[in-house]
Design a protein around this motif. Structure first.
Motif, PDB file in Angstrom:
ATOM      1  N   PRO A 237       0.812  -1.230   0.000  1.00 35.90           N
ATOM      2  CA  PRO A 237       0.000   0.000   0.000  1.00 35.90           C
ATOM      3  C   PRO A 237       0.843   1.276   0.000  1.00 35.90           C
ATOM      4  CG  PRO A 237      -0.938  -1.569   1.510  1.00 35.90           C
ATOM      5  CD  PRO A 237       0.363  -2.169   1.039  1.00 35.90           C
ATOM      6  N   ARG A 238       2.031   1.212   0.610  1.00 37.84           N
ATOM      7  CA  ARG A 238       2.899   2.401   0.654  1.00 37.84           C
ATOM      8  C   ARG A 238       3.287   2.877  -0.743  1.00 37.84           C
ATOM      9  NH1 ARG A 238       7.412  -0.038   4.836  1.00 37.84           N
ATOM     10  NH2 ARG A 238       5.986  -0.399   6.571  1.00 37.84           N
ATOM     11  N   ALA A 239       3.260   1.958  -1.704  1.00 39.08           N
ATOM     12  CA  ALA A 239       3.698   2.302  -3.062  1.00 39.08           C
ATOM     13  C   ALA A 239       2.668   3.146  -3.787  1.00 39.08           C
ATOM     14  CB  ALA A 239       3.990   1.047  -3.862  1.00 39.08           C
ATOM     15  N   ARG A 240       1.561   3.446  -3.110  1.00 40.43           N
ATOM     16  CA  ARG A 240       0.520   4.198  -3.822  1.00 40.43           C
ATOM     17  C   ARG A 240       1.045   5.552  -4.307  1.00 40.43           C
ATOM     18  NH1 ARG A 240      -4.918   7.046  -2.532  1.00 40.43           N
ATOM     19  NH2 ARG A 240      -5.504   7.265  -4.704  1.00 40.43           N
ATOM     20  N   PHE A 241       1.946   6.133  -3.539  1.00 37.48           N
ATOM     21  CA  PHE A 241       2.503   7.426  -3.952  1.00 37.48           C
ATOM     22  C   PHE A 241       3.060   7.333  -5.369  1.00 37.48           C
ATOM     23  CE2 PHE A 241       5.972  10.479  -4.399  1.00 37.48           C
ATOM     24  CZ  PHE A 241       5.344  11.656  -4.047  1.00 37.48           C
ATOM     25  N   TYR A 242       3.812   6.291  -5.647  1.00 38.03           N
ATOM     26  CA  TYR A 242       4.397   6.137  -6.983  1.00 38.03           C
ATOM     27  C   TYR A 242       3.398   5.515  -7.964  1.00 38.03           C
ATOM     28  CZ  TYR A 242       9.103   6.873  -5.023  1.00 38.03           C
ATOM     29  OH  TYR A 242      10.220   7.399  -4.419  1.00 38.03           O
ATOM     30  N   LEU A 243       2.765   4.430  -7.524  1.00 38.73           N
ATOM     31  CA  LEU A 243       1.991   3.629  -8.487  1.00 38.73           C
ATOM     32  C   LEU A 243       0.735   4.354  -8.973  1.00 38.73           C
ATOM     33  CD1 LEU A 243       2.331  -0.001  -7.082  1.00 38.73           C
ATOM     34  CD2 LEU A 243       3.656   1.125  -8.870  1.00 38.73           C
ATOM     35  N   ASP A 244       0.117   5.143  -8.116  1.00 36.92           N
ATOM     36  CA  ASP A 244      -1.072   5.852  -8.592  1.00 36.92           C
ATOM     37  C   ASP A 244      -0.724   7.172  -9.271  1.00 36.92           C
ATOM     38  OD1 ASP A 244      -2.686   3.778  -8.119  1.00 36.92           O
ATOM     39  OD2 ASP A 244      -3.689   4.593  -6.357  1.00 36.92           O
ATOM     40  N   ARG A 245       0.574   7.389  -9.438  1.00 34.81           N
ATOM     41  CA  ARG A 245       1.028   8.419 -10.387  1.00 34.81           C
ATOM     42  C   ARG A 245       1.553   7.717 -11.630  1.00 34.81           C
ATOM     43  NH1 ARG A 245       1.601  10.708  -5.309  1.00 34.81           N
ATOM     44  NH2 ARG A 245       1.108  12.925  -5.176  1.00 34.81           N
ATOM     45  N   GLU A 246       1.214   6.449 -11.742  1.00 40.67           N
ATOM     46  CA  GLU A 246       1.649   5.604 -12.860  1.00 40.67           C
ATOM     47  C   GLU A 246       3.157   5.674 -13.066  1.00 40.67           C
ATOM     48  OE1 GLU A 246      -0.052   3.339 -14.584  1.00 40.67           O
ATOM     49  OE2 GLU A 246      -1.917   3.757 -13.511  1.00 40.67           O
ATOM     50  N   PHE A 247       3.872   6.028 -12.036  1.00 42.89           N
ATOM     51  CA  PHE A 247       5.310   6.216 -12.088  1.00 42.89           C
ATOM     52  C   PHE A 247       5.747   7.000 -13.327  1.00 42.89           C
ATOM     53  CE2 PHE A 247       9.872   5.350 -11.896  1.00 42.89           C
ATOM     54  CZ  PHE A 247      10.080   5.750 -10.592  1.00 42.89           C
ATOM     55  N   ASP A 248       4.996   8.016 -13.669  1.00 41.19           N
ATOM     56  CA  ASP A 248       5.412   8.957 -14.708  1.00 41.19           C
ATOM     57  C   ASP A 248       6.583   9.743 -14.112  1.00 41.19           C
ATOM     58  OD1 ASP A 248       5.758  11.372 -16.125  1.00 41.19           O
ATOM     59  OD2 ASP A 248       3.698  11.294 -16.876  1.00 41.19           O
ATOM     60  N   LEU A 249       7.750   9.565 -14.705  1.00 39.95           N
ATOM     61  CA  LEU A 249       8.973  10.078 -14.105  1.00 39.95           C
ATOM     62  C   LEU A 249       8.951  11.585 -13.864  1.00 39.95           C
ATOM     63  CD1 LEU A 249      11.474   8.715 -13.064  1.00 39.95           C
ATOM     64  CD2 LEU A 249      12.530   9.002 -15.301  1.00 39.95           C
ATOM     65  N   THR A 250       8.380  12.325 -14.821  1.00 37.19           N
ATOM     66  CA  THR A 250       8.334  13.781 -14.634  1.00 37.19           C
ATOM     67  C   THR A 250       7.387  14.117 -13.480  1.00 37.19           C
ATOM     68  OG1 THR A 250       6.660  13.898 -16.352  1.00 37.19           O
ATOM     69  CG2 THR A 250       8.875  14.481 -16.991  1.00 37.19           C
ATOM     70  N   VAL A 251       6.306  13.364 -13.364  1.00 37.04           N
ATOM     71  CA  VAL A 251       5.340  13.643 -12.301  1.00 37.04           C
ATOM     72  C   VAL A 251       5.910  13.273 -10.934  1.00 37.04           C
ATOM     73  CG1 VAL A 251       3.063  13.061 -11.384  1.00 37.04           C
ATOM     74  CG2 VAL A 251       3.365  13.382 -13.842  1.00 37.04           C
ATOM     75  N   VAL A 252       6.498  12.087 -10.820  1.00 38.30           N
ATOM     76  CA  VAL A 252       6.982  11.682  -9.489  1.00 38.30           C
ATOM     77  C   VAL A 252       8.190  12.511  -9.062  1.00 38.30           C
ATOM     78  CG1 VAL A 252       5.987   9.370  -9.442  1.00 38.30           C
ATOM     79  CG2 VAL A 252       8.270   9.681 -10.403  1.00 38.30           C
ATOM     80  N   THR A 253       9.053  12.879 -10.005  1.00 43.20           N
ATOM     81  CA  THR A 253      10.192  13.736  -9.649  1.00 43.20           C
ATOM     82  C   THR A 253       9.670  15.064  -9.109  1.00 43.20           C
ATOM     83  OG1 THR A 253      11.516  12.760 -11.414  1.00 43.20           O
ATOM     84  CG2 THR A 253      12.300  14.831 -10.501  1.00 43.20           C
TER      85      THR A 253
END
Lengths: 418, 592
Positions: free
Chosen positions: B161-177
């Motif tokens: 569940p902790r991965a929601r930060f990355y995974l529900d941003r679809e790990f779009d690199l520009t977005v997560v950065t």
């Protein structure tokens, strides 16, 4: 390196000094605001937006290339403007092009539905800016407007936060077709008298609370939401009852026909910006069959609406926009589809402030790139606003910050402005 | 640290807890905060509002620390309490902080900050929310929480569940950065991806790419069988960049702003625990994403402590010391730089204990100022914090407050209690029939997080006591749908911010919506039911104002109610109308 997310962010537009001394830039902006305010007093202007969702093919609409490599099976036909040809899929529009103009050289440099849509709506490639509809509502809506400023008739819909940093009263209000909007009807248990009594008391309480915390904008926004709700409730008749049979025959009994009839009703009854979405242009397969069907529906219906606006004299004061998030690839894929294409495509517009019968810009022979007068969402944004008499180079003012209304690196398409 | 009291919530809220409310020293954090706020402008005292009333304070702090308004009885008891103001308020703060509802409030706040109202795509919202609730219940330190979230790839079902930060941003690199910069460091480096920031001198291209280099080797991996997405990571690849302005080239290892680059250890290149493949999620020996968790939360990264101090300050005070909350840089300095430093350092020195920090803020005069301005016409800069600012209720606060005020929550809580009691009684009866077992034998299931109430120590006890935490968790489940409705109606786009705007559909929902109207129908337990039993119109006015706005009516407000009732032909209808009016009042809509 990646450069897919552009950076015309709002922060770019804020002067650093604006942050440091909140008053400094407000001065610049307040010079422009009264002009805007004065403009809108002069005459009620309106906007009709018809959004062809999914990306209409320019080759099957405003920029046909029959007989070329990617031209597809359809012919081009002459229009009421000598020398102007459009696709044979738009026979009704062809007879009315003297009321409309075409921009053929649009290059958005994106093939994404999301980015293309936002660029076309916000006039900026990225960042959070108000949609053209919200901006127009803000500067055109009369103080005592009988309806909310920005109404969107659509059968489906994303949640758009169209007002961005502008007040919520300029945000888009979605109407799911010609049925009565959610929660519009007073519950049976509440009598008209009770509603009036309690509303009067509520107003009194809210007046007393107004300005608490020194944040009048908060309480004003809250109170304004009820006023907008009341406006809608007072005009529930607009959503009720079967439209006139003759009108239905002309517009068509399909949802788009009914939605356009509602759009007419809303414009006639004091709507400021009315948007209708026609869904289903994302034709990755069977592009030609789909466009034959879709544009058949669009063409007749839209032209009936255009005629009605024209006949009632409203067209002169109504900016009409026919647009998409992008066009479709010249190249035809193996499924007889055309794919996303922001590189060289077209829109049509007319009415208030627009020189009719013009074609601005061109694409090359095969339609693979813009060959003349390249523009993007930023130029179009300025053009729409200038056509409405709004100074798109002025600033929105917000709590001591000021944000240019249109992207300062873009200009209006002067040759389109009447 | 687990602080749950096995007594009913109402008691938790009302009974002074001995020993907790120690008097604060004169040079404590609250006093230092007030000194800095009050010394910032010469004419502060002229503009400053006086301390708010007990009623205003009770409502404000209850919303801020427990996401709901106090009950009518809690309000009455607090107002009747004659303990000196400072002590009484300090005790209240402590009671609220140890109540299970505090964890609920923090769950909502953290969700808003971290996920910014994004829809749930790869991680079910329930799993994420219960992760946050658990963290808030334990009062997990912010640095630990941030670390957990920043390193998580979602490969292990226990921590997924902790991965929601990355995974529900679809790990779009520009977005997560960008979001790591914004959400954990208060710096929006988006524009610096193509060039040094044109306006914000302090945002450099190398800052953006230094941050990106931590994540650049991670990628979204879809398991071919389960189709479940998680993060894989490579053990190679470097980040280079070119300025869009002048073609200057740069290359960077992972790096936080201007801190030292973090160089990969020798021999780590292309070294894998699991080599990335079509059906294998890459796991490197040396993970740069792990380094991100360490580097962001590290001592040297001051932006980390200042960001969370600013965000928690904004949640309590209605406005950040830096505004917007994600645009900290030298050109946009904090309104009170020394104060922000102090807050960040104190939070850091207290092990990022958010509960302690919020408690300290709540004790300040700054927090306790009235939202009534001294002079309505005077233009007072909001950033002076001389007046209590309005905070629009978050959708979750709005839902809980509405349910509490209408009395809907009381009936929900009472039926949840009955259900739990009957379940417990059944279980007890069953156990009584079974042969005796040692409590631990054969059971690998640990008891739930909430400690057993004292009374159940004796197995033969006939009376059944339901722990507050168990009850509140049952209530959470029962009202989840209503919370969701309010979030759908009232959430605005994006993350934590202090602005407000209201829409027509929201107003229509309030005016005509079936949900709120339903809660206004009189029952034996709810507010309109209670009101209709009162014959004295003065008592009606009193109960209305206490129940909904958590304060007694003024004389003219009382008369307003009395007149309204007198003019009405149908008294019970009039009572519903009055309740509706107070619920829809701006005073209710805002935390003031």
């Amino acid at each position: 390196m990646q450069r897919d997310h552009g950076c015309h962010r709002i922060d770019h537009e804020f002067s650093r000094r604006g942050f440091l001394a909140s008053g400094a830039l407000a001065g610049v902006a307040s010079l422009s605001s009264p002009t805007v305010a004065h403009e809108l007093q002069k005459k009620q202007k309106r906007v009709l937006q018809v959004y062809l969702q999914g990306g209409v093919s320019q080759l099957e609409s405003w920029d046909p290339k029959p007989g070329t490599r990617y031209g597809g099976p359809f012919r081009a036909i002459p229009t009421s403007v000598p020398g102007m040809h459009i696709s044979e899929l738009l026979p009704h529009s062809a007879q009315r092009m003297h009321l409309m103009s075409i921009v053929r050289g649009i290059n958005l440099k994106t093939n994404s539905h999301h980015d293309g849509r936002l660029f076309m709506e916000m006039g900026r490639r990225a960042g959070k800016f108000p949609y053209i509809g919200s901006v127009a509502a803000k500067y055109l809506m009369p103080e005592n407007a009988p309806l909310p400023g920005y109404l969107h008739v659509t059968t489906r819909g994303l949640t758009d936060f169209t007002n961005a940093f502008l007040d919520a009263r300029y945000g888009q209000l979605k109407l799911a077709g010609p049925q009565v909007p959610a929660n519009l009807i007073r519950p049976k248990a509440v009598t008209a008298d009770a509603a009036r009594r309690s509303r009067t008391l509520l107003k009194r309480l809210n007046t007393r609370f107004s300005g608490r915390g020194g944040q009048k904008s908060f309480t004003d926004s809250y109170n304004a939401s009820f006023e907008m709700a009341e406006k809608l409730m007072a005009r529930r008749d607009l959503f009720e009852g079967e439209p006139d049979g003759k009108d239905l025959d002309r517009y068509g009994r399909h949802p788009f026909g009914r939605n356009c009839l509602l759009a007419r009703t809303l414009l006639e009854n004091g709507g400021t910006v009315v948007k209708v979405t026609h869904h289903g242009y994302d034709t990755h397969a069977e592009n030609f069959n789909f466009h034959l069907e879709q544009l058949g529906e669009f063409d007749k219906t839209f032209c009936m609406l255009l005629d009605d606006l024209n006949d009632s004299g409203m067209l002169d004061s109504t900016l009409v926009m026919i647009y998409s998030e992008f066009g479709r690839t010249p190249k035809i894929n193996v499924r007889y589809g055309r794919d996303h294409w922001g590189t060289a495509w077209s829109i049509a517009l007319g009415g208030q402030g627009i020189t009719p019968g013009a074609i601005v810009g061109a694409t090359n022979k095969d339609g693979t790139e813009v060959s003349e007068r390249e523009v993007d969402g930023g130029h179009l944004f300025h053009t729409y606003l200038q056509a409405l008499g709004i100074d798109s180079t002025a600033y929105h003012t917000l709590d001591g910050r000021s944000v240019p209304i249109g992207d300062p690196t873009r200009q209006p398409i002067q040759e389109l402005l009447a | 640290m687990r602080l749950l009291l096995p007594i009913a919530l109402a008691l938790v809220l009302l009974k002074p807890v001995a020993g907790v409310a120690a008097e604060v020293p004169d040079n404590g954090l609250p006093q230092q905060v007030d000194k800095l706020i009050e010394a910032a402008v010469p004419d502060f005292a002229e503009h400053a509002s006086p301390l708010c009333s007990d009623a205003e304070f009770l409502r404000r702090v209850t919303l801020d620390l427990t996401a709901t308004i106090p009950s009518a009885s809690a309000t009455r008891r607090f107002l009747a309490d004659t303990t000196p103001t400072a002590t009484k308020r300090a005790r209240l703060i402590d009671r609220l902080l140890i109540s299970p509802a505090y964890a609920r409030r923090m769950q909502y706040l953290l969700d808003w900050i971290l996920m910014e109202r994004r829809s749930s795509e790869n991680i079910p919202s329930v799993a994420w929310q219960s992760y946050l609730r658990q963290a808030a219940t334990e009062n997990r330190p912010w640095d630990q929480l941030a670390h957990e979230i920043l390193v998580e790839g979602g490969g292990d079902s226990k921590t997924r569940p902790r991965a929601r930060f990355y995974l529900d941003r679809e790990f779009d690199l520009t977005v997560v950065t960008r979001d790591v910069g914004r959400i954990f460091m208060g710096k929006d480096l988006e524009c610096a991806q193509c060039h040094n920031h044109p306006v914000v001198d302090a945002y450099l291209q190398r800052h953006y790419y230094g941050l990106k280099a931590f994540l650049d080797r991670s990628y979204l991996f879809t398991d071919p069988k389960s189709k479940q997405k998680s993060l894989g990571e490579k053990a190679e690849g470097d980040v280079t960049f070119t300025s869009a302005f002048d073609d200057t080239k740069g290359k960077t290892s992972p790096r936080i702003l201007d801190l030292a680059e973090i160089i990969d250890p020798d021999g780590s290149n292309k070294q894998y625990l699991t080599k990335p493949g079509k059906s294998a999620r890459g796991v490197p020996r040396y993970s740069r994403r792990k380094q991100l968790g360490i580097a962001v939360t590290a001592e040297q990264n001051r932006a980390f402590r200042l960001n969370i101090a600013n965000r928690l300050w904004a949640a309590m005070m209605g406005r950040g010391l830096v505004e917007p909350l994600d645009l900290a840089h030298v050109g946009n300095p904090p309104s009170h730089p020394e104060l922000l430093d102090l807050l960040g350092d104190q939070l850091h020195d207290h092990g990022y204990d958010m509960k302690w920090f919020l408690g300290q803020l709540a004790r300040t005069r700054t927090y306790q100022r009235s939202s009534l301005t001294r002079d309505a016409s005077a233009k007072i800069a909001l950033k002076q914090f001389a007046v209590g600012l309005l905070k629009p209720l978050s959708p979750e606060q709005y839902a809980w407050a509405t349910m509490e005020a209408t009395g809907m929550l009381a009936s929900t809580r009472s039926s949840a209690r009955k259900k739990l009691e009957s379940e417990a009684a059944k279980a007890q009866a069953k156990q009584a029939k079974m042969p005796k077992k040692t409590p631990q034998a054969g059971s690998d299931k640990k008891p739930k997080a909430d400690p057993k109430p004292d009374k159940t120590d004796t197995p033969s006890a006939v009376s059944i006591t339901i722990s507050t935490a168990a009850l509140e968790s049952a209530v959470d489940k029962a009202v989840a749908g209503h919370i969701k409705t309010f979030v759908t109606q009232f959430a605005s786009d994006g993350g934590q911010k202090t602005s407000f705007s209201a829409t027509a559909p929201q107003a229509l929902f309030l005016v005509n919506g079936a949900l709120v109207r339903e809660w206004l129908k009189p029952t034996t337990t709810n507010l309109t039911g209670r009101l209709s039993k009162l014959n004295d119109p003065t008592a009606v006015a009193e109960e209305l104002y206490i129940g909904i706005l958590n304060r007694p009516p003024t004389a003219s407000e009382r008369n307003e109610v009395i007149d309204y009732l007198a003019a009405a032909s149908d008294r019970s209808e009039a009572i519903i109308e009055l309740t509706w009016v107070l619920l829809l009042s701006a005073e209710f809509r805002f935390n003031h």
